[in-house]
Scaffold this motif. Structure first.
Motif, PDB file in Angstrom:
ATOM      1  N   ASN A  27      -7.702  -1.402   7.472  1.00  7.96           N
ATOM      2  CA  ASN A  27      -7.686  -0.140   6.725  1.00  7.96           C
ATOM      3  C   ASN A  27      -8.025  -0.370   5.251  1.00  7.96           C
ATOM      4  O   ASN A  27      -8.752   0.419   4.641  1.00  7.96           O
ATOM      5  CB  ASN A  27      -6.332   0.550   6.862  1.00  7.96           C
ATOM      6  N   SER A  28      -7.506  -1.449   4.673  1.00  9.72           N
ATOM      7  CA  SER A  28      -7.789  -1.761   3.274  1.00  9.72           C
ATOM      8  C   SER A  28      -9.269  -2.078   3.069  1.00  9.72           C
ATOM      9  O   SER A  28      -9.881  -1.629   2.102  1.00  9.72           O
ATOM     10  CB  SER A  28      -6.941  -2.949   2.810  1.00  9.72           C
ATOM     11  N   ASN A  42     -11.796  -1.066   5.003  1.00  7.53           N
ATOM     12  CA  ASN A  42     -12.538   0.190   5.182  1.00  7.53           C
ATOM     13  C   ASN A  42     -12.472   1.046   3.929  1.00  7.53           C
ATOM     14  O   ASN A  42     -13.478   1.609   3.503  1.00  7.53           O
ATOM     15  CB  ASN A  42     -12.001   0.963   6.384  1.00  7.53           C
ATOM     16  N   LYS A  43     -11.283   1.149   3.324  1.00  6.43           N
ATOM     17  CA  LYS A  43     -11.132   1.943   2.106  1.00  6.43           C
ATOM     18  C   LYS A  43     -11.958   1.346   0.973  1.00  6.43           C
ATOM     19  O   LYS A  43     -12.616   2.074   0.231  1.00  6.43           O
ATOM     20  CB  LYS A  43      -9.659   2.031   1.701  1.00  6.43           C
ATOM     21  N   LEU A  44     -11.954   0.015   0.861  1.00 10.97           N
ATOM     22  CA  LEU A  44     -12.729  -0.657  -0.170  1.00 10.97           C
ATOM     23  C   LEU A  44     -14.217  -0.325  -0.032  1.00 10.97           C
ATOM     24  O   LEU A  44     -14.878   0.034  -1.010  1.00 10.97           O
ATOM     25  CB  LEU A  44     -12.520  -2.172  -0.082  1.00 10.97           C
ATOM     26  N   ARG A  57     -17.530  13.867   7.904  1.00 14.87           N
ATOM     27  CA  ARG A  57     -18.228  12.581   7.843  1.00 14.87           C
ATOM     28  C   ARG A  57     -19.613  12.786   8.423  1.00 14.87           C
ATOM     29  O   ARG A  57     -19.785  13.467   9.413  1.00 14.87           O
ATOM     30  CB  ARG A  57     -17.463  11.536   8.647  1.00 14.87           C
ATOM     31  N   ASN A  59     -15.603   2.217   1.661  1.00 12.02           N
ATOM     32  CA  ASN A  59     -15.834   3.656   1.474  1.00 12.02           C
ATOM     33  C   ASN A  59     -15.840   4.027  -0.001  1.00 12.02           C
ATOM     34  O   ASN A  59     -16.646   4.844  -0.441  1.00 12.02           O
ATOM     35  CB  ASN A  59     -14.780   4.474   2.219  1.00 12.02           C
ATOM     36  N   ASP A  60     -14.933   3.412  -0.792  1.00 12.46           N
ATOM     37  CA  ASP A  60     -14.892   3.699  -2.222  1.00 12.46           C
ATOM     38  C   ASP A  60     -16.081   3.083  -2.959  1.00 12.46           C
ATOM     39  O   ASP A  60     -16.668   3.697  -3.846  1.00 12.46           O
ATOM     40  CB  ASP A  60     -13.586   3.181  -2.836  1.00 12.46           C
TER      41      ASP A  60
END
Length: 148
Positions: A17-18, A20-22, A96, A24-25
């Motif tokens: 999750n971390s 993926n967030k990285l 999305r 995506n950001d």
């Protein structure tokens, strides 16, 4: 002290999750990214050899056969087409949007002996199959000479 139940895969899911967030950001979609994505779409292909032909399979999901063109010029087979985006859904209604749309083009060099008039193409279930017959190998000619 509270007892916490150990979940062996919890750390892996949290790490995923971390990450993926990285991503995506870091790679947030902007108009520039979307324009690049539209122009960068290339359908994937498999090219393989049969006894009597070379075969190209191109994945073209969502593409109509009327929107595909195959051309042979100077021993280069060119595959062109376009996948159109549905205008039924408004842009602000997407959560999305990962699929790409727009025109595409792929080119493949052919052996010089290929006869373009013998190439056959079929389109079924989003797969374009192009069959390029191999030319018959030139056989040596035998000439009989009568000796007097």
């Amino acid at each position: 002290m509270a007892i916490v139940r150990w979940q062996p895969y919890g750390a892996v899911a949290s790490l995923q999750n971390s990450i993926n967030k990285l991503f995506n950001d870091a790679f947030a979609r902007t108009n520039v990214d979307e324009d690049f994505a539209l122009s960068a779409w290339k359908p994937v292909v498999d090219i393989f050899d049969k006894d009597d032909a070379i075969v190209i399979h191109a994945e073209l999901p969502g593409v109509k056969k009327e929107d595909v063109a195959i051309e042979v010029k100077d021993n280069v087979l060119t595959l062109r087409g376009e996948r159109s985006e549905s205008k039924e859904i408004k842009e602000d209604k997407y959560y999305r949007k990962e699929r790409t749309f727009g025109s595409f083009h792929r080119a493949f060099s052919l052996p010089s002996a290929i006869n373009p008039d013998t190439i056959k193409a079929t389109f079924k279930d989003g797969i374009l199959e192009i069959e390029i017959p191999k030319p018959e190998e030139q056989k040596p000619k035998q000439v009989k000479i009568s000796i007097d």
